[in-house]
Design a protein around this motif. Structure first.
Motif, PDB file in Angstrom:
ATOM      1  N   ALA A  13      48.493 -20.151 -18.063  1.00  0.00           N
ATOM      2  CA  ALA A  13      49.541 -19.450 -18.805  1.00  0.00           C
ATOM      3  C   ALA A  13      50.807 -19.314 -17.967  1.00  0.00           C
ATOM      4  O   ALA A  13      51.917 -19.467 -18.481  1.00  0.00           O
ATOM      5  CB  ALA A  13      49.044 -18.073 -19.248  1.00  0.00           C
ATOM      6  N   LEU A  14      50.663 -19.034 -16.669  1.00  0.00           N
ATOM      7  CA  LEU A  14      51.834 -18.931 -15.798  1.00  0.00           C
ATOM      8  C   LEU A  14      52.536 -20.279 -15.656  1.00  0.00           C
ATOM      9  O   LEU A  14      53.762 -20.343 -15.575  1.00  0.00           O
ATOM     10  CB  LEU A  14      51.417 -18.402 -14.425  1.00  0.00           C
ATOM     11  N   SER A  26      43.157  -5.061 -16.716  1.00  0.00           N
ATOM     12  CA  SER A  26      43.120  -6.009 -15.607  1.00  0.00           C
ATOM     13  C   SER A  26      44.312  -6.959 -15.729  1.00  0.00           C
ATOM     14  O   SER A  26      44.478  -7.639 -16.739  1.00  0.00           O
ATOM     15  CB  SER A  26      41.808  -6.801 -15.632  1.00  0.00           C
ATOM     16  N   ILE A  27      45.166  -6.977 -14.699  1.00  0.00           N
ATOM     17  CA  ILE A  27      46.358  -7.820 -14.720  1.00  0.00           C
ATOM     18  C   ILE A  27      46.244  -8.901 -13.649  1.00  0.00           C
ATOM     19  O   ILE A  27      45.310  -8.899 -12.837  1.00  0.00           O
ATOM     20  CB  ILE A  27      47.637  -6.984 -14.517  1.00  0.00           C
ATOM     21  N   LEU A  37      56.351  -3.850 -25.147  1.00  0.00           N
ATOM     22  CA  LEU A  37      55.886  -4.857 -24.202  1.00  0.00           C
ATOM     23  C   LEU A  37      56.210  -4.409 -22.789  1.00  0.00           C
ATOM     24  O   LEU A  37      57.305  -3.918 -22.524  1.00  0.00           O
ATOM     25  CB  LEU A  37      56.564  -6.198 -24.497  1.00  0.00           C
ATOM     26  N   VAL A  38      55.255  -4.582 -21.876  1.00  0.00           N
ATOM     27  CA  VAL A  38      55.443  -4.242 -20.467  1.00  0.00           C
ATOM     28  C   VAL A  38      55.298  -5.524 -19.651  1.00  0.00           C
ATOM     29  O   VAL A  38      54.255  -6.177 -19.683  1.00  0.00           O
ATOM     30  CB  VAL A  38      54.403  -3.196 -19.996  1.00  0.00           C
ATOM     31  N   GLU A  39      56.351  -5.894 -18.949  1.00  0.00           N
ATOM     32  CA  GLU A  39      56.354  -7.118 -18.138  1.00  0.00           C
ATOM     33  C   GLU A  39      56.279  -6.763 -16.660  1.00  0.00           C
ATOM     34  O   GLU A  39      57.050  -5.929 -16.173  1.00  0.00           O
ATOM     35  CB  GLU A  39      57.620  -7.927 -18.405  1.00  0.00           C
ATOM     36  N   LEU A  40      55.367  -7.392 -15.931  1.00  0.00           N
ATOM     37  CA  LEU A  40      55.343  -7.245 -14.483  1.00  0.00           C
ATOM     38  C   LEU A  40      56.534  -7.994 -13.913  1.00  0.00           C
ATOM     39  O   LEU A  40      56.717  -9.187 -14.174  1.00  0.00           O
ATOM     40  CB  LEU A  40      54.053  -7.813 -13.899  1.00  0.00           C
ATOM     41  N   GLY A  55      48.086 -12.472 -17.817  1.00  0.00           N
ATOM     42  CA  GLY A  55      47.885 -11.247 -17.061  1.00  0.00           C
ATOM     43  C   GLY A  55      49.174 -10.589 -16.636  1.00  0.00           C
ATOM     44  O   GLY A  55      49.166  -9.613 -15.890  1.00  0.00           O
ATOM     45  N   ARG A  56      50.312 -11.101 -17.122  1.00  0.00           N
ATOM     46  CA  ARG A  56      51.610 -10.588 -16.700  1.00  0.00           C
ATOM     47  C   ARG A  56      52.282  -9.733 -17.772  1.00  0.00           C
ATOM     48  O   ARG A  56      53.173  -8.947 -17.473  1.00  0.00           O
ATOM     49  CB  ARG A  56      52.517 -11.766 -16.336  1.00  0.00           C
TER      50      ARG A  56
END
Length: 458
Positions: A70-71, A347-348, A451-454, A421-422
């Protein structure tokens, strides 16, 4: 370690004569600090130990294939980063950026405000089911939104007509492979459930979504009915359930595992008995951290106290065991309360847990984000007696700085992470309301999706 020339290293060690592919395999068995130390021994080994091929494999080892894939399909800027740098950036994440998700059409019908529902990311979709709403009523509706491989700032909810399972709140729903596994919950008559359901999402050509549910045949053995429990997957076919509120409002301390058959039509429950084990509680979190391990945090105990203890469960064919993990609170800022109930723990990427929201013993709701570094918590790599050391998790908690949109304080919301996971999606929960006659407790149910983005320092 001082750097030496490759010539001198060759004279004194047979490791220099190993083929590169053999060294590659050995390095993948080592912890990160050892790989970095190996890179300092000589120029020849530095090239291998810092190579992009090796560090992509290290990322796959530590983060999983789905997160790496995905990354790799993420934004162009991210794809150009060397994997060793990306690994370091992920391990040092210190902030998140929040976005209020907008909708393409303001006239669309949306999920109503709710709490204690379920929210999952499966087959590229967000799936929302049930929950509780105003007046203590349960909901029985199902909603889905297609996301795909990339984070979306604009979502379109679709209401899915299924008719089953029956309405409930305080249930759990976990993803096992591409299936949803739902267990338990409470309806608005106060009845507790102990049924197990399997759901499968289908995405059609026009991106319309359908969801089929079927009741899993578990035979004569199943956990006692409950709600407000915690659950997670623990392998490709198993789910763990712990605690919750049972009949007559009694908080439970039992642990159960269900194993699904290969065709997912049948399930076998068995109880795990371990001493010591987590005390009775509800509103806690249970999160998978490996194919054989899960981590439990927080909740509300028998005496209505709010907890902040951490337990690790190891499940294997030969034995299953709970171990309490102690940690040092020296890096938690003064005046900040870590104990909580009704929070989310996800879990991220990077072997970390992201804890958001919840409420304390005074029912003060929270809007904070915490990361717990669990990379050192492994019953496979560490002797169990070391897990009782209070020095084990010194400085493993860190509070993340929020940026962007500021969501309100909330508890009993639900959150799930995408395949990378991000990106974390958060929906609903109990939030602070205006003190009005219609809201005597100063509380209200929320229907917001954000939405929460690392944030990675690219």
């Amino acid at each position: 370690m001082a750097e030496t020339s490759s010539g001198n290293f060759n004279n004194g060690s047979s490791i220099a004569s190993l083929a590169s592919d053999h060294l590659f395999t050995i390095l993948l068995l080592l912890p990160i600090d050892s790989i970095l130390s190996f890179a300092m021994t000589c120029k020849k080994f530095r090239h291998l130990a810092t190579s992009d091929n090796l560090w992509e494999s290290v990322c796959r080892r530590d983060w999983g294939n789905s997160a790496v894939d995905a990354l790799k399909s993420d934004e162009q800027q991210l794809r150009l980063l060397p994997w060793i740098r990306l690994y370091k950036q992920v391990s040092r994440v210190d902030s998140v950026c929040c976005y209020k998700l907008t909708l393409p059409d303001p006239d669309l019908v949306l999920p109503t405000p709710r709490a204690s529902h379920s929210l999952n990311f499966v087959s590229g979709c967000l799936v929302l089911f049930g929950g509780g709403c105003e007046g203590g009523r349960h909901l029985d509706d199902t909603w889905a939104a297609y996301i795909g491989n990339n984070s979306q700032k604009i979502l379109k909810w679709q209401k899915i007509q299924t008719g089953i399972p029956s309405g409930r709140f305080g249930h759990t729903c976990v993803v096992i492979e591409n299936f949803l596994v739902l267990f338990g919950g409470i309806n608005d008559r106060g009845d507790r459930h102990s049924d197990t359901w399997l759901g499968q999402v289908s995405i059609h050509e026009n991106r319309s979504i359908s969801l089929s549910w079927r009741l899993v045949d578990v035979g004569s053995t199943s956990p006692p009915p409950r709600g407000a429990h915690a659950a997670c997957c623990i392998s490709s076919r198993r789910m763990v359930v712990h605690g919750g509120i049972g009949l007559n409002g009694v908080r439970l301390d039992d642990t159960w595992v269900i194993e699904l058959s290969e065709n997912q039509c049948l399930g076998t429950w068995h109880q795990i008995v371990s001493h010591p084990s987590p005390p009775a509680r509800s509103g806690h979190s249970l999160t998978c951290i490996s194919e054989t391990q899960a981590i439990l945090f927080g909740g509300r105990g028998l005496g209505y106290e709010v907890l902040n203890d951490i337990w690790v469960l190891r499940v294997s064919e030969s034995y299953s065991k709970w171990v309490q993990v102690f940690y040092d609170l020296q890096n938690v800022p003064a005046g900040v309360s870590l104990p909580r109930v009704g929070h989310s723990t996800t879990s991220i990427v990077g072997g970390q847990l992201l804890v958001h929201g919840g409420e304390d013993s005074l029912r003060h709701r929270k809007d904070d984000f915490w990361v717990l570094d669990i990379s050192c918590i492994s019953l496979e790599r560490m002797h169990p007696t070391r897990l009782s050391s209070k020095r084990l998790l010194v400085n493993k908690w860190r509070r993340l700085k929020p940026k962007g949109y500021k969501p309100g304080c909330r508890s009993f919301h639900r959150a799930c992470v995408d395949d990378s996971g991000r990106y974390l999606y958060v929906f609903g929960g109990m939030v602070d309301g205006l003190l009005q006659p219609a809201e005597p407790a100063g509380l209200r149910f929320d229907g917001e999706l954000f939405l929460v983005e690392l944030v990675l320092q690219l």
